[in-house]
Design a protein around this motif. Structure first.
Motif, mmCIF file in Angstrom:
data_model
loop_
_atom_site.group_PDB
_atom_site.id
_atom_site.type_symbol
_atom_site.label_atom_id
_atom_site.label_comp_id
_atom_site.label_asym_id
_atom_site.label_seq_id
_atom_site.Cartn_x
_atom_site.Cartn_y
_atom_site.Cartn_z
ATOM 1 N N GLN A 113 -1.077 -48.144 -64.661
ATOM 2 C CA GLN A 113 0.118 -48.305 -65.502
ATOM 3 C C GLN A 113 0.328 -49.777 -65.852
ATOM 4 O O GLN A 113 0.673 -50.113 -66.991
ATOM 5 C CB GLN A 113 1.344 -47.754 -64.777
ATOM 6 C CG GLN A 113 2.590 -47.760 -65.649
ATOM 7 C CD GLN A 113 3.852 -47.480 -64.856
ATOM 8 O OE1 GLN A 113 4.178 -48.195 -63.911
ATOM 9 N NE2 GLN A 113 4.573 -46.443 -65.237
ATOM 10 N N ILE A 114 0.112 -50.650 -64.877
ATOM 11 C CA ILE A 114 0.231 -52.087 -65.147
ATOM 12 C C ILE A 114 -0.856 -52.526 -66.119
ATOM 13 O O ILE A 114 -0.604 -53.303 -67.056
ATOM 14 C CB ILE A 114 0.144 -52.877 -63.830
ATOM 15 C CG1 ILE A 114 1.378 -52.604 -62.963
ATOM 16 C CG2 ILE A 114 0.016 -54.379 -64.101
ATOM 17 C CD1 ILE A 114 1.295 -53.170 -61.565
ATOM 18 N N GLN A 115 -2.074 -52.039 -65.909
ATOM 19 C CA GLN A 115 -3.171 -52.335 -66.834
ATOM 20 C C GLN A 115 -2.779 -51.980 -68.266
ATOM 21 O O GLN A 115 -2.958 -52.777 -69.194
ATOM 22 C CB GLN A 115 -4.396 -51.513 -66.437
ATOM 23 C CG GLN A 115 -5.475 -51.430 -67.496
ATOM 24 C CD GLN A 115 -6.473 -50.313 -67.229
ATOM 25 O OE1 GLN A 115 -7.508 -50.552 -66.622
ATOM 26 N NE2 GLN A 115 -6.171 -49.094 -67.673
ATOM 27 N N PHE A 118 -0.157 -54.239 -69.948
ATOM 28 C CA PHE A 118 -0.622 -55.558 -70.362
ATOM 29 C C PHE A 118 -1.990 -55.475 -71.051
ATOM 30 O O PHE A 118 -2.785 -56.410 -70.974
ATOM 31 C CB PHE A 118 -0.736 -56.477 -69.144
ATOM 32 C CG PHE A 118 0.597 -56.812 -68.509
ATOM 33 C CD1 PHE A 118 1.340 -57.899 -68.951
ATOM 34 C CD2 PHE A 118 1.107 -56.038 -67.477
ATOM 35 C CE1 PHE A 118 2.564 -58.218 -68.369
ATOM 36 C CE2 PHE A 118 2.325 -56.346 -66.883
ATOM 37 C CZ PHE A 118 3.060 -57.436 -67.341
ATOM 38 N N LYS A 119 -2.264 -54.370 -71.723
ATOM 39 C CA LYS A 119 -3.606 -54.147 -72.261
ATOM 40 C C LYS A 119 -3.998 -55.151 -73.342
ATOM 41 O O LYS A 119 -5.182 -55.353 -73.585
ATOM 42 C CB LYS A 119 -3.732 -52.726 -72.791
ATOM 43 C CG LYS A 119 -2.800 -52.392 -73.950
ATOM 44 C CD LYS A 119 -2.957 -50.927 -74.341
ATOM 45 C CE LYS A 119 -1.984 -50.534 -75.451
ATOM 46 N NZ LYS A 119 -2.130 -49.093 -75.798
ATOM 47 N N ASP A 122 -5.626 -60.723 -72.167
ATOM 48 C CA ASP A 122 -6.940 -60.853 -71.536
ATOM 49 C C ASP A 122 -6.899 -61.711 -70.280
ATOM 50 O O ASP A 122 -7.921 -61.894 -69.619
ATOM 51 C CB ASP A 122 -7.970 -61.423 -72.517
ATOM 52 C CG ASP A 122 -7.543 -62.770 -73.098
ATOM 53 O OD1 ASP A 122 -6.569 -63.356 -72.578
ATOM 54 O OD2 ASP A 122 -8.178 -63.239 -74.060
ATOM 55 N N GLY A 123 -5.719 -62.207 -69.897
ATOM 56 C CA GLY A 123 -5.616 -63.080 -68.734
ATOM 57 C C GLY A 123 -5.183 -62.379 -67.470
ATOM 58 O O GLY A 123 -4.863 -63.040 -66.484
ATOM 59 N N LEU A 124 -5.157 -61.031 -67.473
ATOM 60 C CA LEU A 124 -4.745 -60.282 -66.297
ATOM 61 C C LEU A 124 -5.927 -59.509 -65.722
ATOM 62 O O LEU A 124 -6.697 -58.896 -66.468
ATOM 63 C CB LEU A 124 -3.631 -59.294 -66.632
ATOM 64 C CG LEU A 124 -3.163 -58.402 -65.466
ATOM 65 C CD1 LEU A 124 -2.483 -59.234 -64.392
ATOM 66 C CD2 LEU A 124 -2.236 -57.304 -65.961
ATOM 67 N N ASP A 241 7.022 -60.324 -62.591
ATOM 68 C CA ASP A 241 6.440 -61.527 -61.999
ATOM 69 C C ASP A 241 5.069 -61.837 -62.578
ATOM 70 O O ASP A 241 4.662 -62.997 -62.645
ATOM 71 C CB ASP A 241 6.387 -61.379 -60.482
ATOM 72 C CG ASP A 241 7.783 -61.384 -59.864
ATOM 73 O OD1 ASP A 241 8.749 -61.677 -60.606
ATOM 74 O OD2 ASP A 241 7.920 -61.093 -58.658
ATOM 75 N N ILE A 242 4.341 -60.811 -63.021
ATOM 76 C CA ILE A 242 3.081 -61.047 -63.731
ATOM 77 C C ILE A 242 3.355 -61.839 -65.000
ATOM 78 O O ILE A 242 2.642 -62.796 -65.318
ATOM 79 C CB ILE A 242 2.396 -59.700 -64.059
ATOM 80 C CG1 ILE A 242 1.804 -59.082 -62.802
ATOM 81 C CG2 ILE A 242 1.310 -59.895 -65.118
ATOM 82 C CD1 ILE A 242 1.340 -57.650 -62.988
ATOM 83 N N LYS A 243 4.395 -61.436 -65.726
ATOM 84 C CA LYS A 243 4.727 -62.145 -66.962
ATOM 85 C C LYS A 243 5.064 -63.612 -66.685
ATOM 86 O O LYS A 243 4.698 -64.492 -67.477
ATOM 87 C CB LYS A 243 5.886 -61.442 -67.675
ATOM 88 C CG LYS A 243 5.496 -60.141 -68.330
ATOM 89 C CD LYS A 243 6.605 -59.566 -69.180
ATOM 90 C CE LYS A 243 7.691 -58.949 -68.368
ATOM 91 N NZ LYS A 243 8.731 -58.280 -69.192
ATOM 92 N N LYS A 244 5.754 -63.855 -65.587
ATOM 93 C CA LYS A 244 6.100 -65.241 -65.241
ATOM 94 C C LYS A 244 4.848 -66.080 -65.025
ATOM 95 O O LYS A 244 4.731 -67.211 -65.505
ATOM 96 C CB LYS A 244 6.990 -65.272 -64.002
ATOM 97 C CG LYS A 244 8.356 -64.656 -64.189
ATOM 98 C CD LYS A 244 9.115 -64.586 -62.883
ATOM 99 C CE LYS A 244 10.442 -63.837 -63.053
ATOM 100 N NZ LYS A 244 11.180 -63.719 -61.768
#
Length: 248
Positions: A113-115, A118-119, A122-124, A241-244
């Motif tokens: 779901q997180i993938q 943020f599809k 490309d930095g995740l 927090d990923i976005k941060k």
């Protein structure tokens, strides 16, 4: 309608026409060539205006920020992956095994779901380490990736030396993993995720006492909200927090 007004409309229409001729083809080409930069895509995501108080904490041990230990394992495509492959990326770490009958399917669904959320970024990435490496060969991991819809090219499901994986889990991340014939599946492990920044440091938000939370609960879905024990889901928190970290 006066002739003066007509001239005004004609002038505006002419300006719009010139803009379209000059700039629209460039915008279309940029999209076709995927020349929309990573920062462009991140900046267009909602809730990205973070203040200094929102910055994530470092996990410090003896006054030093803790980095991800060095590792080298084989992924689902048979490629050697090391911690250096993740430098410059924000990524999530988990420990799992493909035959897990309890928490692993939920954890995998949450990561997928997180993938998907943020599809376009490309930095995740994700780093999933199998604690049953003798069974979880690259071929088995590849089938698992296909089963769960894992498409992020930076998501590596890894296998390798058993002792090295357990050392990475228990000492490197303090994410518990052990073989236990008395539990379902024969193995037990933490259901938490670790969040790593672009420089390889373990990061998290602060708890109510001002200390780093360190990990994120991965065994409860956003839809569930709470589990049977009253524990709250933390996937929504992890997404924020990923976005941060992507914006740092």
């Amino acid at each position: 309608m006066s002739s003066k007004t007509n001239y005004s409309y004609i002038g505006i229409a002419f300006i719009i026409l010139v803009f379209g001729i000059l700039f629209v083809p460039k915008i279309v080409d940029r999209i076709k060539n995927d020349d929309v930069s990573r920062s462009d895509r991140i900046s267009n995501m909602p809730d990205n205006n973070f203040s200094n108080k929102d910055k994530l904490m470092f996990l410090e041990i003896d006054g030093e920020a803790k980095k991800v230990p060095e590792f080298s394992f084989t992924n689902q495509d048979g490629k050697t992956i090391t911690n250096k492959d993740y430098l410059g990326k924000v990524y999530i770490v988990e420990f799992f095994f493909t035959t897990c009958p309890t928490i692993c399917p939920i954890m995998s669904q949450n990561l997928v779901q997180i993938q998907d959320r943020f599809k376009s970024i490309d930095g995740l990435g994700m780093a999933s380490f199998s604690i049953n490496p003798s069974h979880d060969t690259p071929e088995v991991l590849k089938a698992y990736a296909e089963k769960y819809g894992i498409t992020n090219p930076n998501w590596n499901l890894m296998t390798g030396d058993r002792e090295a994986i357990y050392r990475l889990a228990n000492l490197g991340f303090n994410l518990y993993a052990a073989e236990n014939d008395a539990v379902a599946g024969g193995f037990e492990h933490s259901g938490n995720f670790a969040l790593i920044d672009k420089n390889g440091f373990i990061r998290s938000r602060a708890d109510q006492y001002g200390n780093p939370k360190i990990y994120y609960r991965g065994t409860i879905t956003e839809a569930e909200k709470y589990d049977d024990d009253g524990e709250e889901e933390e996937i929504s928190m992890l997404k924020e927090d990923i976005k941060k970290l992507l914006n740092e």
